[in-house]
Motif scaffolding. Structure first.
Motif, PDB file in Angstrom:
ATOM      1  N   ALA A 298       0.827  -1.208   0.000  1.00 26.86           N
ATOM      2  CA  ALA A 298       0.000   0.000   0.000  1.00 26.86           C
ATOM      3  C   ALA A 298       0.863   1.261   0.000  1.00 26.86           C
ATOM      4  O   ALA A 298       0.563   2.240  -0.698  1.00 26.86           O
ATOM      5  CB  ALA A 298      -0.923  -0.003   1.215  1.00 26.86           C
ATOM      6  N   LEU A 299       1.933   1.247   0.765  1.00 24.75           N
ATOM      7  CA  LEU A 299       2.826   2.412   0.817  1.00 24.75           C
ATOM      8  C   LEU A 299       3.533   2.630  -0.528  1.00 24.75           C
ATOM      9  O   LEU A 299       3.710   3.774  -0.956  1.00 24.75           O
ATOM     10  CB  LEU A 299       3.842   2.255   1.945  1.00 24.75           C
ATOM     11  CG  LEU A 299       3.305   2.614   3.332  1.00 24.75           C
ATOM     12  CD1 LEU A 299       4.194   2.029   4.425  1.00 24.75           C
ATOM     13  CD2 LEU A 299       3.206   4.132   3.483  1.00 24.75           C
ATOM     14  N   LYS A 300       3.916   1.560  -1.187  1.00 22.63           N
ATOM     15  CA  LYS A 300       4.539   1.708  -2.514  1.00 22.63           C
ATOM     16  C   LYS A 300       3.552   2.321  -3.503  1.00 22.63           C
ATOM     17  O   LYS A 300       3.926   3.158  -4.330  1.00 22.63           O
ATOM     18  CB  LYS A 300       5.029   0.343  -3.003  1.00 22.63           C
ATOM     19  CG  LYS A 300       6.253  -0.177  -2.255  1.00 22.63           C
ATOM     20  CD  LYS A 300       6.669  -1.560  -2.744  1.00 22.63           C
ATOM     21  CE  LYS A 300       7.895  -2.061  -1.986  1.00 22.63           C
ATOM     22  NZ  LYS A 300       8.299  -3.423  -2.408  1.00 22.63           N
ATOM     23  N   LYS A 301       2.303   1.902  -3.411  1.00 26.17           N
ATOM     24  CA  LYS A 301       1.266   2.475  -4.276  1.00 26.17           C
ATOM     25  C   LYS A 301       1.058   3.947  -3.949  1.00 26.17           C
ATOM     26  O   LYS A 301       0.902   4.784  -4.851  1.00 26.17           O
ATOM     27  CB  LYS A 301      -0.047   1.706  -4.106  1.00 26.17           C
ATOM     28  CG  LYS A 301      -1.158   2.183  -5.022  1.00 26.17           C
ATOM     29  CD  LYS A 301      -2.323   1.212  -5.033  1.00 26.17           C
ATOM     30  CE  LYS A 301      -3.321   1.554  -6.128  1.00 26.17           C
ATOM     31  NZ  LYS A 301      -4.328   0.514  -6.328  1.00 26.17           N
ATOM     32  N   GLU A 302       1.063   4.261  -2.655  1.00 22.61           N
ATOM     33  CA  GLU A 302       0.889   5.652  -2.229  1.00 22.61           C
ATOM     34  C   GLU A 302       2.034   6.522  -2.719  1.00 22.61           C
ATOM     35  O   GLU A 302       1.826   7.658  -3.166  1.00 22.61           O
ATOM     36  CB  GLU A 302       0.777   5.711  -0.703  1.00 22.61           C
ATOM     37  CG  GLU A 302       0.316   7.047  -0.190  1.00 22.61           C
ATOM     38  CD  GLU A 302       0.224   7.093   1.335  1.00 22.61           C
ATOM     39  OE1 GLU A 302       0.099   8.214   1.860  1.00 22.61           O
ATOM     40  OE2 GLU A 302       0.280   6.028   1.990  1.00 22.61           O
ATOM     41  N   ILE A 303       3.244   5.999  -2.653  1.00 21.03           N
ATOM     42  CA  ILE A 303       4.402   6.730  -3.172  1.00 21.03           C
ATOM     43  C   ILE A 303       4.229   6.998  -4.660  1.00 21.03           C
ATOM     44  O   ILE A 303       4.442   8.122  -5.145  1.00 21.03           O
ATOM     45  CB  ILE A 303       5.705   5.944  -2.914  1.00 21.03           C
ATOM     46  CG1 ILE A 303       6.057   5.969  -1.428  1.00 21.03           C
ATOM     47  CG2 ILE A 303       6.867   6.519  -3.736  1.00 21.03           C
ATOM     48  CD1 ILE A 303       7.182   5.039  -1.025  1.00 21.03           C
ATOM     49  N   SER A 304       3.813   5.979  -5.405  1.00 21.90           N
ATOM     50  CA  SER A 304       3.603   6.120  -6.851  1.00 21.90           C
ATOM     51  C   SER A 304       2.571   7.195  -7.169  1.00 21.90           C
ATOM     52  O   SER A 304       2.769   8.024  -8.067  1.00 21.90           O
ATOM     53  CB  SER A 304       3.173   4.777  -7.448  1.00 21.90           C
ATOM     54  OG  SER A 304       2.852   4.902  -8.818  1.00 21.90           O
ATOM     55  N   LEU A 305       1.467   7.213  -6.407  1.00 16.03           N
ATOM     56  CA  LEU A 305       0.419   8.215  -6.640  1.00 16.03           C
ATOM     57  C   LEU A 305       0.932   9.624  -6.361  1.00 16.03           C
ATOM     58  O   LEU A 305       0.628  10.569  -7.099  1.00 16.03           O
ATOM     59  CB  LEU A 305      -0.799   7.915  -5.759  1.00 16.03           C
ATOM     60  CG  LEU A 305      -1.625   6.694  -6.157  1.00 16.03           C
ATOM     61  CD1 LEU A 305      -2.614   6.333  -5.051  1.00 16.03           C
ATOM     62  CD2 LEU A 305      -2.377   6.952  -7.462  1.00 16.03           C
ATOM     63  N   ASN A 306       1.718   9.772  -5.301  1.00 17.59           N
ATOM     64  CA  ASN A 306       2.257  11.094  -4.970  1.00 17.59           C
ATOM     65  C   ASN A 306       3.311  11.552  -5.966  1.00 17.59           C
ATOM     66  O   ASN A 306       3.447  12.752  -6.216  1.00 17.59           O
ATOM     67  CB  ASN A 306       2.823  11.089  -3.548  1.00 17.59           C
ATOM     68  CG  ASN A 306       1.747  11.284  -2.497  1.00 17.59           C
ATOM     69  OD1 ASN A 306       1.348  12.398  -2.187  1.00 17.59           O
ATOM     70  ND2 ASN A 306       1.254  10.179  -1.947  1.00 17.59           N
TER      71      ASN A 306
ATOM     72  N   ARG B 220       8.415  11.501   3.310  1.00 20.37           N
ATOM     73  CA  ARG B 220       7.859  10.939   4.548  1.00 20.37           C
ATOM     74  C   ARG B 220       7.372   9.507   4.323  1.00 20.37           C
ATOM     75  O   ARG B 220       7.493   8.659   5.204  1.00 20.37           O
ATOM     76  CB  ARG B 220       6.700  11.814   5.050  1.00 20.37           C
ATOM     77  CG  ARG B 220       7.160  13.137   5.660  1.00 20.37           C
ATOM     78  CD  ARG B 220       8.019  12.891   6.889  1.00 20.37           C
ATOM     79  NE  ARG B 220       8.574  14.094   7.452  1.00 20.37           N
ATOM     80  CZ  ARG B 220       8.063  14.749   8.476  1.00 20.37           C
ATOM     81  NH1 ARG B 220       6.953  14.313   9.035  1.00 20.37           N
ATOM     82  NH2 ARG B 220       8.645  15.819   8.952  1.00 20.37           N
ATOM     83  N   LEU B 221       6.821   9.263   3.143  1.00 21.75           N
ATOM     84  CA  LEU B 221       6.327   7.913   2.852  1.00 21.75           C
ATOM     85  C   LEU B 221       7.473   6.918   2.716  1.00 21.75           C
ATOM     86  O   LEU B 221       7.332   5.748   3.081  1.00 21.75           O
ATOM     87  CB  LEU B 221       5.490   7.934   1.573  1.00 21.75           C
ATOM     88  CG  LEU B 221       4.165   8.694   1.679  1.00 21.75           C
ATOM     89  CD1 LEU B 221       3.508   8.820   0.312  1.00 21.75           C
ATOM     90  CD2 LEU B 221       3.228   7.989   2.649  1.00 21.75           C
TER      91      LEU B 221
END
Length: 282
Positions: free
Chosen positions: A170-178, A189-190
């Motif tokens: 989930a964090l890798k996906k969040e990084i990609s979106l940001n 921060r992620l």
């Protein structure tokens, strides 16, 4: 029963009595909806729910998907008022489906978000499912900024539930979106959060890979902390690791990650060396 409650119940019963003479299904739905609202004011919650469900049937018969979804959201509010949050999941998902069927993805995502906020404190597992669905809905519509917000909720609840393997993804996906929205300050921060999760499950190799891949997106303070933290694990230095994990900026991250930093297993090099020396002396 108060005078107001009695008046509202009388009002609801009168509306229900008129439904048989309604001009069409849409008009009948409106009568049931008003009756449900009156029952709700009178705190007759079971009758209110029953009328909302009848209104939904009529709206669906009339293919008024949006109004049917709105009625489900009213039932969700009833569940909150009566502390029956376990009922929220089914009705929230039905509302989401109907909003999508109507072609209103924003309303569908908003319904999921409201259900998640309602359940997050007592039922984080339910909230997780709602945030995941909200994320999926907005990604269909290519709303990357909003997707980042929902992705953040997903990552943090997964950490809170100690579902670390899923949290890593989930964090890798969040990084990609940001990265897509060029929110580079958030990415740093992620990256720290992801490395904390990886160290918590003692996946030191992947933690180093994460830093190598995205470390350039971190600010100088984050880079310095991560470099020293990873060095502490390289050198089996628990004192340095403890110092880095207590860094002010880590302690002031989102609460889930600040708490996680206290759960990271420390390297045991000094203890291992001491034990080895004791054995040799013996």
């Amino acid at each position: 029963m108060s005078t107001l409650d009695a008046k509202k119940i009388e009002e609801a019963e009168a509306l229900i009595g008129q439904t048989d003479s309604a001009a069409n299904e849409y008009a009948k739905a409106g009568m049931y909806f008003k009756a449900a609202t009156a029952y709700r004011v009178a705190k007759s919650f079971d009758k209110s729910k029953d009328c909302f469900l009848k209104a939904i049937d009529c709206y669906e018969n009339n293919k008024s998907w949006f109004h049917a979804a709105k009625s489900y959201e009213q039932i969700i509010l009833l569940a909150k008022e009566t502390d029956k949050l376990s009922e929220v999941e089914d009705y929230a998902n039905r509302a989401c489906c109907l909003y999508q069927q109507h072609g209103s993805p924003e309303a569908a995502a908003a319904a999921m978000y409201k259900a998640a906020k309602m359940t997050e404190s007592k039922h984080p597992d339910l909230a997780l499912g709602f945030y995941k669905r909200a994320l999926a809905v907005v990604l269909i519509g290519d709303s990357t900024h909003q997707a980042s917000e929902f992705a953040s909720k997903v990552s943090r609840i997964l950490v809170r539930l100690k579902k670390y393997e899923e949290a890593t993804k989930a964090l890798k996906k969040e990084i990609s979106l940001n990265l897509q929205t060029k929110s580079y300050g958030q990415v740093g921060r992620l990256v720290v959060a992801l490395i904390l999760v990886q160290l918590t499950v003692e996946d030191y190799v992947d933690a180093k890979k994460t830093f190598k891949k995205w470390g350039s997106r971190c600010d100088p303070q984050e880079v310095n902390t991560l470099q020293n933290l990873l060095k502490a694990f390289d050198d089996e230095d628990p004192e340095l690791a403890t110092k880095m994990l207590a860094s002010p900026f880590i302690r002031h991250m989102d609460v889930e990650y600040a708490l996680l930093s206290k759960d990271v297993p420390l390297p045991q090099g000094n203890q291992m060396t001491k034990n080895g020396g004791d054995n040799a002396a013996n």
